[in-house]
Structure formats: C-alpha cells, structure tokens
Design a protein around this motif. Structure first.
Motif, mmCIF file in Angstrom:
data_model
loop_
_atom_site.group_PDB
_atom_site.id
_atom_site.type_symbol
_atom_site.label_atom_id
_atom_site.label_comp_id
_atom_site.label_asym_id
_atom_site.label_seq_id
_atom_site.Cartn_x
_atom_site.Cartn_y
_atom_site.Cartn_z
ATOM 1 N N ARG A 319 -0.156 -26.521 -29.174
ATOM 2 C CA ARG A 319 -1.595 -26.765 -29.065
ATOM 3 C C ARG A 319 -2.181 -26.715 -30.475
ATOM 4 N N ASP A 320 -3.053 -27.676 -30.779
ATOM 5 C CA ASP A 320 -3.625 -27.717 -32.122
ATOM 6 C C ASP A 320 -4.714 -26.674 -32.259
ATOM 7 N N TYR A 321 -4.837 -26.142 -33.458
ATOM 8 C CA TYR A 321 -5.905 -25.183 -33.729
ATOM 9 C C TYR A 321 -7.229 -25.920 -33.813
ATOM 10 N N ARG A 327 -15.455 -26.060 -30.578
ATOM 11 C CA ARG A 327 -14.859 -25.822 -29.243
ATOM 12 C C ARG A 327 -15.818 -26.052 -28.090
#
Ligand code: CMC
Length: 328
Positions: A319-321, A327
């Motif tokens: 999963r990408d940061y 967000r």
C-alpha cells in the motif's frame, strides 16, 4: 505442586514455617488498598498491590531461591486478598496469623475472628480444587511474562489480568449473579427461556475449552455447597436455583458438549463461607497463585525459552504511503 513430590514431615514443616513467617506485606501495598475507593474492583486491587510488591522486591531468578519466593507470594496473596475484603467492608487492616492451615489464616484475617470448621474445610477444598489446571489463559499470560525473565511478582500481575475476564476466572461471579437475578427456584424456567434461549446468550458457569462433559471439580464444589446450605436458607435458595438451572442447561446444551464447569457451584461455596460476590474471582486467584508459580518456575528452570509467537500477515501486499492532508 512446587517440588513434584509429597513432602516428608520435616519438609512440610519447613514450608509451613516459611508460609507462616511471610504474611507481612510492605505498608505501601496495604495503604494503597485502603486508600482506593471502596467500590474498586478486586482483581484491579490485587494487580495494584502486586505491582507495589514487584516494584519493591523485584526478585531475580535464582534456582536456590525461586521456590521460597513462591511460598512467600502465596502467603502475601492471602494478606492482600483478606485486606481487600476488609478495606471494602470498612474494616481495619489485619495480617493473617499462623494457624493449622492457609484457609483458616486467610478466613480469620478477613473476617477478624474465629471461623467455624465447616467453612474452613470448604475454603481448604476450594484452595485445592482451583490450585492448578493445565495452561488456561491466566497461566499462559503469566508464562509469557516469565519467559522474558520478568520477576515473579510481575508474572502474577500478568496472570491476574487474564484471570479477571468473565470467560475465565470471572465466570463464578457471573454464574452467581444469574442466581441472584433469578431470585427464586420457581422463576428459573421463565428466566432461562427469556434470557438464554430467546436472547441466545451463554449460560455462565457452563462450557469449557477442554472438558466436553461435567467438570469433575464442579461436582466437589456442589457437595460443599450442599454442606454449607444445610442450616442456611439463603444459601439453600441459591443452591435450589442452581440445581434447576443446571438441569435446564444440561438438557439444552449437552448435545454441544457444554456442561457445568467448576465456576457454576463455586460461588455458592464462597457465598456460604460468608463472602460477597466481589470476592469470588479474588478467591480463585488466591487458590491459583501456587499453580501459576509452579508453572513459571518449572518453565524458567527447565525449559526456558522466550515465548514469542509469530503472526501470519494476510493483508494487502503493498500500500502506498498517503500524506495525512491527502487522506480525505
Ligand atoms: N452457554 C451456551 N452455549 C455455549 C456455552 C455456554 N456457556 N459455551 C459454549 N456454548 C456453545 C457455543 O455457542 C457454540 O455453539 P455453536 O457451535 O452452535 O456456535 C458451542 O457451544 C461451542 O462453543 P465454543 O465457543 O467453541 O467453545 P469454547 O471452547 O470456545 O468456549 C468457554 C469455552 C468457556 C469460553 C465457553 O464455554 C463460555 O463462554 N462459557 C461461559 C463462561 C464460563 O463459564 N467460563 C468459565 C470457563 S471454565 C473455568 C475457568 O477457566 O475459569
């Protein structure tokens, strides 16, 4: 339990002397128990008191000393629990005194005077029945702490934390609360239908991860509950309620291998001895302390290895940061 053999008379006397001279606990632990609100929960109080002992004593592991420390801890558990009862009842501190048995020393410290033989006998039997039982959650929790070579007092705190829950040591209190809620034997059937069958709830004091039949300890507790019920109408009432509830529970759940466990009748014994419900899990802890300690010492002395389970990760592979502000 600790030594793996029945003791010779002289060994027994040495252990008894060690127990009798170990009831004192540091004032800070006693003061803490009496300074906390009377409504404080018993196992939380025991954890707090053992936290004080861990901080003060912090013993290291030494083969020549471990078993003596275990005996000291058993004696101090009796002192701590007796004083939790006294603090919650508004009584003054009292240290157990040497007597013919730990059961009598504990009960007479808690109640502050002579206790009749049949109650001491029932307490003694409870101490034996609950002493040890393979590796339930509390023993496992304490073993994990012991495996890190944490001190024996802290291991007891770990074990107490796991014992407290209603699925383990807290079950005796929950089972007895059902009897109190039901109130009288003729109300059992109605209560069982409404609260267990209709709501699909678990009957507390029933079921066991290992036993798929009657827990043999439960039968012995029942026998002592019967003895304490003779001449005591209130105990007799709860026993009558429990017997009817047991019958309905067995008829309904035995097909799944669910039968009364040790905690179904133990509360009636503790109540018959004279303790309120809030003491039941604490009495279980007092009884189990020796078994816990025997496991911890055996594990560290004979097969010590850090207990460190692994977990199998089954989440997304990558999963990408995403920065916090992005967000949503
Ligand atoms: N009442 C009604 N049904 C039950 C009960 C119960 N007390 N216990 C288990 N069942 C049913 C459960 O619903 C399940 O049914 P289904 O297969 O239809 O879903 C089946 O029996 C198997 O249950 P399980 O959850 O796989 O059993 P488990 O081994 O995980 O649970 C237990 C053991 C002790 C957690 C559980 O029996 C329970 O919650 N009992 C009530 C609390 C209690 O009395 N605890 C004391 C345990 S013994 C002494 C101690 O360790 O301190």
């Amino acid at each position: 339990m600790l030594y793996g053999e029945l003791p010779k008379k002289s060994d027994l006397q040495r252990v008894k002397n060690k127990l009798d001279e170990s009831f004192e606990v540091p004032d800070q632990a006693i003061n803490l128990i009496y300074s906390l609100p009377k409504e404080s929960e018993t196992i939380g109080l025991m954890e707090a008191a053992f936290g004080v002992l861990a901080a003060i004593y912090n013993p290291t592991w030494e083969k020549a000393k471990n078993k003596d420390i275990a005996i000291e801890i058993v004696a101090k558990t009796a002192t701590i629990l007796a004083n939790i009862y006294r603090a919650k009842e508004g009584l003054k501190p009292r240290i157990p005194q040497p007597s013919e048995s730990l059961a009598r020393s504990f009960l007479e410290a808690a109640f502050g005077g002579h206790v009749e033989d049949k109650k001491v006998k029932a307490m003694d039997i409870a101490l034996i029945l609950y002493t040890d039982h393979e590796v339930p959650a509390s023993t496992t929790a304490g073993l994990v702490a012991a495996s890190t070579l944490s001190d024996l007092y802290s291991c007891i705190v770990a074990a107490l934390s796991a014992l407290k829950g209603p699925l383990h040591g807290g079950a005796a209190e929950e089972a007895f609360k059902q009897f109190v809620e039901i109130g009288s034997p003729e109300k059992v059937d109605e209560w069982f239908k409404t609260n267990i069958l209709d709501k699909k709830k678990r009957l507390m004091g029933f079921g066991h991860r290992v036993y798929r039949t009657f827990d043999p300890r439960g039968k012995i507790f029942k026998k002592y509950a019967e003895e304490l019920a003779s001449g005591n109408e209130q105990v007799k009432k709860y026993l009558d309620i429990a017997e009817r509830l047991e019958k309905l529970g067995v008829e309904t759940f035995s097909g799944k291998g669910v039968y009364p466990n040790t905690d179904f009748y133990s509360g009636i014994v503790f109540y018959g001895i004279g303790f309120p419900i809030y003491m039941f899990t604490g009495i279980f802890a007092l009884s189990r302390t020796l078994g816990w300690l025997a496991h911890f010492i055996e594990y560290v002395e004979e097969q010590h290895r850090l207990i460190r389970p692994r977990a199998l990760y089954v989440g997304p592979s990558q999963r990408d940061y995403v920065p916090l502000e992005n967000r949503g």
